[in-house]
Motif scaffolding. Structure first.
Motif, PDB file in Angstrom:
ATOM      1  N   ASN A   2      61.653  27.796  47.501  1.00  0.00           N
ATOM      2  CA  ASN A   2      61.481  27.322  48.870  1.00  0.00           C
ATOM      3  C   ASN A   2      61.153  28.478  49.824  1.00  0.00           C
ATOM      4  O   ASN A   2      61.820  29.513  49.812  1.00  0.00           O
ATOM      5  CB  ASN A   2      62.775  26.626  49.296  1.00  0.00           C
ATOM      6  CG  ASN A   2      62.673  25.938  50.614  1.00  0.00           C
ATOM      7  OD1 ASN A   2      61.945  26.369  51.496  1.00  0.00           O
ATOM      8  ND2 ASN A   2      63.416  24.866  50.756  1.00  0.00           N
ATOM      9  N   ASP A   3      60.109  28.295  50.641  1.00  0.00           N
ATOM     10  CA  ASP A   3      59.697  29.332  51.600  1.00  0.00           C
ATOM     11  C   ASP A   3      60.824  29.725  52.552  1.00  0.00           C
ATOM     12  O   ASP A   3      60.927  30.892  52.942  1.00  0.00           O
ATOM     13  CB  ASP A   3      58.487  28.869  52.414  1.00  0.00           C
ATOM     14  CG  ASP A   3      57.190  28.965  51.627  1.00  0.00           C
ATOM     15  OD1 ASP A   3      57.175  29.658  50.600  1.00  0.00           O
ATOM     16  OD2 ASP A   3      56.203  28.351  52.066  1.00  0.00           O
ATOM     17  N   ILE A   4      61.648  28.767  52.927  1.00  0.00           N
ATOM     18  CA  ILE A   4      62.756  29.064  53.843  1.00  0.00           C
ATOM     19  C   ILE A   4      63.736  30.040  53.194  1.00  0.00           C
ATOM     20  O   ILE A   4      64.186  30.993  53.840  1.00  0.00           O
ATOM     21  CB  ILE A   4      63.466  27.766  54.286  1.00  0.00           C
ATOM     22  CG1 ILE A   4      62.511  26.917  55.132  1.00  0.00           C
ATOM     23  CG2 ILE A   4      64.757  28.071  55.043  1.00  0.00           C
ATOM     24  CD1 ILE A   4      63.016  25.527  55.457  1.00  0.00           C
ATOM     25  N   LEU A  46      59.160  37.600  45.550  1.00  0.00           N
ATOM     26  CA  LEU A  46      59.047  36.146  45.665  1.00  0.00           C
ATOM     27  C   LEU A  46      57.849  35.727  46.512  1.00  0.00           C
ATOM     28  O   LEU A  46      57.287  34.642  46.311  1.00  0.00           O
ATOM     29  CB  LEU A  46      60.339  35.558  46.239  1.00  0.00           C
ATOM     30  CG  LEU A  46      61.572  35.681  45.339  1.00  0.00           C
ATOM     31  CD1 LEU A  46      62.831  35.255  46.078  1.00  0.00           C
ATOM     32  CD2 LEU A  46      61.392  34.870  44.060  1.00  0.00           C
ATOM     33  N   LEU A  47      57.442  36.585  47.457  1.00  0.00           N
ATOM     34  CA  LEU A  47      56.244  36.314  48.254  1.00  0.00           C
ATOM     35  C   LEU A  47      54.958  36.595  47.468  1.00  0.00           C
ATOM     36  O   LEU A  47      53.878  36.243  47.908  1.00  0.00           O
ATOM     37  CB  LEU A  47      56.220  37.179  49.517  1.00  0.00           C
ATOM     38  CG  LEU A  47      57.089  36.767  50.688  1.00  0.00           C
ATOM     39  CD1 LEU A  47      57.019  37.811  51.801  1.00  0.00           C
ATOM     40  CD2 LEU A  47      56.687  35.397  51.226  1.00  0.00           C
ATOM     41  N   GLY A  48      55.086  37.270  46.324  1.00  0.00           N
ATOM     42  CA  GLY A  48      53.905  37.696  45.582  1.00  0.00           C
ATOM     43  C   GLY A  48      53.319  38.977  46.133  1.00  0.00           C
ATOM     44  O   GLY A  48      52.183  39.330  45.816  1.00  0.00           O
ATOM     45  N   ALA A  49      54.083  39.681  46.947  1.00  0.00           N
ATOM     46  CA  ALA A  49      53.669  40.959  47.537  1.00  0.00           C
ATOM     47  C   ALA A  49      54.224  42.077  46.658  1.00  0.00           C
ATOM     48  O   ALA A  49      55.219  42.721  46.987  1.00  0.00           O
ATOM     49  CB  ALA A  49      54.185  41.061  48.969  1.00  0.00           C
ATOM     50  N   PHE A  50      53.563  42.274  45.517  1.00  0.00           N
ATOM     51  CA  PHE A  50      54.137  43.143  44.495  1.00  0.00           C
ATOM     52  C   PHE A  50      54.153  44.618  44.868  1.00  0.00           C
ATOM     53  O   PHE A  50      55.049  45.348  44.464  1.00  0.00           O
ATOM     54  CB  PHE A  50      53.456  42.885  43.148  1.00  0.00           C
ATOM     55  CG  PHE A  50      53.649  41.464  42.694  1.00  0.00           C
ATOM     56  CD1 PHE A  50      54.918  40.983  42.431  1.00  0.00           C
ATOM     57  CD2 PHE A  50      52.574  40.605  42.599  1.00  0.00           C
ATOM     58  CE1 PHE A  50      55.115  39.664  42.053  1.00  0.00           C
ATOM     59  CE2 PHE A  50      52.759  39.280  42.213  1.00  0.00           C
ATOM     60  CZ  PHE A  50      54.035  38.808  41.943  1.00  0.00           C
ATOM     61  N   SER A  51      53.178  45.077  45.657  1.00  0.00           N
ATOM     62  CA  SER A  51      53.240  46.467  46.135  1.00  0.00           C
ATOM     63  C   SER A  51      54.504  46.676  46.949  1.00  0.00           C
ATOM     64  O   SER A  51      55.215  47.660  46.768  1.00  0.00           O
ATOM     65  CB  SER A  51      52.020  46.812  46.994  1.00  0.00           C
ATOM     66  OG  SER A  51      50.856  46.874  46.229  1.00  0.00           O
ATOM     67  N   GLY A  52      54.778  45.763  47.869  1.00  0.00           N
ATOM     68  CA  GLY A  52      55.979  45.861  48.701  1.00  0.00           C
ATOM     69  C   GLY A  52      57.247  45.853  47.877  1.00  0.00           C
ATOM     70  O   GLY A  52      58.180  46.613  48.131  1.00  0.00           O
ATOM     71  N   ALA A  53      57.282  44.994  46.856  1.00  0.00           N
ATOM     72  CA  ALA A  53      58.474  44.900  46.006  1.00  0.00           C
ATOM     73  C   ALA A  53      58.720  46.203  45.250  1.00  0.00           C
ATOM     74  O   ALA A  53      59.818  46.766  45.285  1.00  0.00           O
ATOM     75  CB  ALA A  53      58.325  43.735  45.027  1.00  0.00           C
TER      76      ALA A  53
END
Length: 170
Positions: A2-4, A46-53
């Motif tokens: 869930n996005d929330i 979880l956002l799919g922002a793998f560089s950030g992760a």
């Protein structure tokens, strides 16, 4: 997921990061920042922002080592180069493409600033990291990341004005 819930993890990470600055000593600050970086890593993943992760996880370990930079094994020159290469490899493997260059450059600026013992110069290196991460957070739709970077820009910007610019004007 869930996005929330994903956004809530980022907002909690931002809140924990803000709490780190309220700690009494640097050991406590680093410990609370480790929690924040871990939560941001989960959030970005979880956002799919793998560089950030990945960069948050690497930055967390870098910050722990910087805490021991006075010890022989934590030689700043070695670790600075090690993390610069690790950040580059992580961004390349992340699949974020050119967008990963924003947090990469942010981590390089931040790492440089953290190794400098002169607070005024350190702030000037750390500051550019914030807009780079801000743009990344906006493009990756991280509410907690956007709020955190706005707070960081205001905080570091006001410190530069308060401590550095007023000092040089006198």
């Amino acid at each position: 997921m869930n996005d929330i819930i994903i956004q809530a993890i980022g907002i909690i990470a931002m809140g924990v990061g803000a709490l780190s600055l309220l700690q009494k000593n640097t050991k406590s600050i680093r410990f609370v920042q480790i929690i924040s970086a871990t939560l941001f890593s989960i959030h970005f993943g979880l956002l799919g922002a793998f560089s950030g992760a990945i960069l948050n996880l690497l930055s967390m370990t870098r910050n722990v080592i910087i805490g021991y930079k006075d010890r022989k094994w934590a030689n700043p020159k070695f670790w600075y180069i090690f993390y610069a290469v690790a950040f580059a490899v992580a961004v390349y493997l992340s699949g974020d493409g050119w967008l990963g260059l924003l947090p990469f450059a942010g981590c390089i600026f931040m790492g440089t600033g953290l190794y400098i013992d002169n607070a005024s110069l350190a702030r000037k290196f750390i500051f550019p990291s914030c807009p780079l991460w801000l743009i990344y957070n906006i493009l990756k739709c991280s509410i907690g990341g956007v709020v955190a970077e706005i707070i960081n820009i205001i905080s570091i910007g006001s410190s530069i004005i308060r401590y550095d610019l007023k000092k040089s004007a006198n």
